[in-house]
Design an enzyme around this catalytic site. Sequence first.
Site, short mmCIF file in Angstrom:
data_model
loop_
_atom_site.label_atom_id
_atom_site.label_comp_id
_atom_site.label_asym_id
_atom_site.label_seq_id
_atom_site.Cartn_x
_atom_site.Cartn_y
_atom_site.Cartn_z
N ASP A 31 0.84 -1.20 0.00
CA ASP A 31 0.00 0.00 0.00
C ASP A 31 0.87 1.25 0.00
O ASP A 31 1.98 1.25 0.54
CB ASP A 31 -0.89 0.02 1.26
CG ASP A 31 -2.04 -0.97 1.13
OD1 ASP A 31 -2.22 -1.54 0.04
OD2 ASP A 31 -2.75 -1.17 2.13
N ALA A 52 7.80 4.30 7.15
CA ALA A 52 7.61 2.91 6.73
C ALA A 52 6.29 2.39 7.28
O ALA A 52 5.69 3.01 8.18
CB ALA A 52 8.77 2.06 7.24
N LYS A 53 5.85 1.29 6.73
CA LYS A 53 4.55 0.73 7.10
C LYS A 53 4.44 0.47 8.59
O LYS A 53 3.37 0.55 9.17
CB LYS A 53 4.28 -0.57 6.34
CG LYS A 53 4.33 -0.45 4.83
CD LYS A 53 3.10 0.25 4.26
CE LYS A 53 3.40 0.91 2.94
NZ LYS A 53 3.96 0.03 1.93
N ARG A 54 5.56 0.14 9.23
CA ARG A 54 5.49 -0.22 10.65
C ARG A 54 5.37 1.00 11.56
O ARG A 54 5.33 0.86 12.78
CB ARG A 54 6.73 -1.03 11.05
CG ARG A 54 8.00 -0.27 10.86
CD ARG A 54 9.24 -1.07 11.24
NE ARG A 54 10.44 -0.36 10.85
CZ ARG A 54 10.94 -0.36 9.61
NH1 ARG A 54 10.37 -1.07 8.67
NH2 ARG A 54 12.02 0.34 9.32
#
Length: 302
Positions: free
Chosen positions: A13, A235-237
């Site tokens: 995403d 970032a995604k995290r």
Amino acid sequence: MGAGRYAPSPSGDLHLGNLRTAVLAWLFARSTGRRFLIRIDDLDRVRPGAEQRQLADLAAIGLDWDGHVVRQSDRLPRYQAAIDELTAAGRTYECYCTRREIQQAATAPHGPLGHYPGTCRNLTDAQRAAHRGDERPAALRLRVTTGEFDIVDELHGHYRGPVDDVVLRRGDGIPAYNLAVVVDDAEQGIDQVVRGDDLLPSTPRQAYLATLLGLPVPQYAHVPLVLNAAGKRLAKRDGAVTLADQLALGNTPDRVAAALACSLGFPPLSPAELLDGFDPANMPEEPWILDGNGLLQPARCP
Ligand code: GLU
């Protein structure tokens, strides 16, 4: 009429930093009467379904685009034609180095990290023949004749950066990003490249490659990134950093778009509403530090 573009890699995403860059690319293009194109850079790191979600997210925050979405994986013969042209001009050579060998050589005082030191550039025919039986297929590199190249960036001004023997075709036979992007931008009539400023150091290589291929060099604008609370690239995290994460918290695409606008120093409006009066000179030059925990709301708006 020229064109601008947004060219995501469909590896997952889009996060808020990607969406913010896309909004800027759209504003730069539309405010200068250009078409706006979407290209999917899918030569590596493809996650099934990511492309569809990325396109849906771009539309949800108010972006539109012209014509068909182009995929790099549909264009392999074009890249090969460019490689053939460079090879015919004596501009390529096979490289047998492993990634590790390159990294080790690049930490020697030859130049910046990742700058290829030219290990395979001047091998003799006998040395090359000895590699023909290698299990790992060779990559193909550009033989450059300069160490630096100048570009002009709308936000960074004159920028000079290293040009090295970049990979044109990877060992697995896939064309490399630096080649594909140059071939595509020219062929799609893209004369304005707006993207994250992490790509600024690659730009002299790309402009040089375009010049070698007799292709026009586009205008560039490398825009500030979004960083996490620790000052690292988002970032995604890093929490609720995708549109889907935000919607799950109860946010709306309109409010997310408005918050992105505010982060750029604009009023809390949709991309279409920002078009009138868009002036890149008013944007902050620094990255946007985002705490990804919680609902993204318009804040610090003018
Ligand atoms: N596909 C590249 C990325 O997502 C961007 C390429 C470009 O804008 O030139 O990082």
